[in-house]
Design a protein around this motif. Sequence first.
Motif, short mmCIF file in Angstrom:
data_model
loop_
_atom_site.label_atom_id
_atom_site.label_comp_id
_atom_site.label_asym_id
_atom_site.label_seq_id
_atom_site.Cartn_x
_atom_site.Cartn_y
_atom_site.Cartn_z
N LYS A 49 0.84 -1.21 0.00
CA LYS A 49 0.00 0.00 0.00
C LYS A 49 0.87 1.26 0.00
O LYS A 49 0.56 2.24 -0.67
N CYS A 50 1.93 1.24 0.78
CA CYS A 50 2.78 2.41 0.93
C CYS A 50 3.59 2.72 -0.33
O CYS A 50 4.03 3.85 -0.54
N HIS A 51 3.79 1.70 -1.17
CA HIS A 51 4.56 1.87 -2.39
C HIS A 51 3.59 2.30 -3.49
O HIS A 51 3.16 1.51 -4.33
N VAL A 52 3.28 3.59 -3.52
CA VAL A 52 2.19 4.09 -4.36
C VAL A 52 2.58 4.21 -5.83
O VAL A 52 1.71 4.23 -6.70
N ASN A 53 3.86 4.32 -6.12
CA ASN A 53 4.35 4.17 -7.50
C ASN A 53 5.83 3.82 -7.44
O ASN A 53 6.40 3.72 -6.36
N ASP A 54 6.44 3.64 -8.61
CA ASP A 54 7.81 3.12 -8.65
C ASP A 54 8.77 3.89 -7.76
O ASP A 54 9.68 3.30 -7.16
N THR A 55 8.61 5.20 -7.69
CA THR A 55 9.58 6.04 -6.99
C THR A 55 8.95 6.86 -5.86
O THR A 55 9.41 7.96 -5.56
N GLU A 56 7.90 6.34 -5.26
CA GLU A 56 7.30 6.97 -4.08
C GLU A 56 6.96 5.88 -3.06
O GLU A 56 6.29 4.90 -3.41
N ASP A 108 10.82 10.10 -2.18
CA ASP A 108 10.58 10.16 -3.62
C ASP A 108 11.88 10.55 -4.31
O ASP A 108 12.94 10.57 -3.67
N THR A 109 11.82 10.87 -5.58
CA THR A 109 13.06 11.14 -6.32
C THR A 109 13.77 12.39 -5.82
O THR A 109 15.00 12.48 -5.89
N GLU A 110 13.02 13.36 -5.35
CA GLU A 110 13.62 14.59 -4.84
C GLU A 110 14.05 14.47 -3.38
O GLU A 110 14.87 15.25 -2.90
N HIS A 111 13.47 13.51 -2.69
CA HIS A 111 13.78 13.27 -1.27
C HIS A 111 13.98 11.77 -1.08
O HIS A 111 13.12 11.09 -0.53
N PRO A 112 15.09 11.23 -1.57
CA PRO A 112 15.28 9.77 -1.58
C PRO A 112 15.61 9.20 -0.21
O PRO A 112 15.99 9.91 0.72
N GLY A 113 15.46 7.88 -0.12
CA GLY A 113 15.81 7.14 1.09
C GLY A 113 16.25 5.75 0.71
O GLY A 113 15.46 4.79 0.76
N SER A 114 17.50 5.61 0.32
CA SER A 114 18.01 4.32 -0.17
C SER A 114 17.96 3.25 0.91
O SER A 114 17.75 2.07 0.62
N TYR A 118 17.06 8.16 4.46
CA TYR A 118 15.63 8.40 4.58
C TYR A 118 15.30 9.46 5.63
O TYR A 118 14.32 10.20 5.49
N HIS A 119 16.11 9.55 6.70
CA HIS A 119 15.75 10.50 7.75
C HIS A 119 16.03 11.95 7.33
O HIS A 119 15.61 12.86 8.03
N GLU A 120 16.70 12.13 6.19
CA GLU A 120 16.83 13.48 5.65
C GLU A 120 15.60 13.86 4.84
O GLU A 120 15.36 15.04 4.58
N ALA A 121 14.83 12.87 4.44
CA ALA A 121 13.58 13.12 3.72
C ALA A 121 12.39 13.15 4.67
O ALA A 121 11.46 13.94 4.49
N ILE A 122 12.42 12.30 5.69
CA ILE A 122 11.33 12.22 6.66
C ILE A 122 11.82 12.91 7.93
O ILE A 122 12.50 12.30 8.77
#
Length: 469
Positions: free
Chosen positions: A126-133, A164-170, A216-220
Amino acid sequence: MQTIWIVVMLISIAPSEIYTMTKYDYNHVLDLSLRFYEAQRSGKLPKDNRIPWRGDSALNDKGQRGEDLTGGYYDAGDFVKFGFTMASTITLLAWGFLSYRDAYIAAGQEKYGLSAIKWASDYFIKCHVNDTEFYGQVGDFTLDHKFWGRPEELNMSRPAYKIDTEHPGSDLAGETAAALAAVSIIYKFDDPDYSAKCLMHARQLYQFATQFRGLYHEAIIGAAQYYESTDYGDELTWAAAWLYKATGEVRYLDDAEHHYMMYRLKERPNEFFYNKKVAGVQILLAQLTHQQEYVEAAQAFCDFTVDLQKRTPKGLVYIDKFGTLCHAANVAFICLEAADAGISPLKYQEFARSQIHYMLGDAGRSYVVGFGNNPPQQPHHAASSCPDVPEPCGWQEYQHDGPNHQLLKGALVSGPDENDYYLDKRRDYVYNEVTLDYNAGFQSAVAGLRHLQLLEEAKNATRYKSKDK
């Protein structure tokens, strides 16, 4: 004289037979641990819900564009859903289930083990709403910690945060890819369509993790305060290794080995937990390839842990004051996995047994709620501190100096300090915190010990049949 007699008796017993003699009921522990996960469920509960004091909750969890984000697990005694630690939890549970499914079957817990894993994998999809989100958190920790009560009565804003692509979390995308790859293996024959669905999302998340790099914690914002990730090289390698295990496609093994070298993961780590996967990477690659480099790395970690790691006076491996028992259980589990690869099996199996038995009662008390001698009475957990509905619940329950009103069966508490001292007080989370990831390695290690029992029981049965003939 009695002590000497016991020692002589144990020496006279074949090492293999000791596994069948344990005073702890591993089947019961597996049952209880799975009930802890059921108590942590968010969303609409299934008809077979076994936790009478839990009901449907957080049914309005939504993404920034209204996406359905219900389900998943609450992280701890609070009501935030942290994707990073939830994914790490599921990877370990899935690894233990794959390795020791016979233990779950023997315990009558196969159905519940599958359900515990799928409850999270459904949520990740559910959380994986598209390829890069990908939504990596639901709920705000600051708002959440102003509330003490039942999740069914949450009355606060529950914002959702994504990468997302602008705020990634590898790290987040990689760990979730690893979890879903592991789940896809479990369901490969039980439900091929669901297996394929999990694998598709795992592939996409891994591609997202590698193509758009970042922590990820730089995006969230806010995640770093509670579950910081200090690197993502281990998660990229972890994900690639699990995808290789799931698919057999050499490109994923090539990726894993490339990441392993690029991020210098060959050095011996001191721990294994949600933020440090290196030891798990080394052991998984040793299992998958049998290459000397990974075998030696796995052995170096487990030998250090068994022989040189700091211990409490009563023998518990002591790695950190937060999640003391979780750290010990995690290394017990992955060293059991190393033993499965043929690396010092008796040594590592006995080590794992000593650590898990410390938690179950060998230290003089149990650290598992609802199990054994003098178990914790006041886990730091809001929902279980509440009396039965319709009685009100609030901060007075937090302050109450007495047992929680509800029994949070199976929860492994954070545990004692370096001197084996433990304080059973709800307000002291350093000792009495409970979280999803605290139980993950523990449950899988218990399953591993039950698996060893089953192997020895089968050998003994064969031996006795041969004697009868």
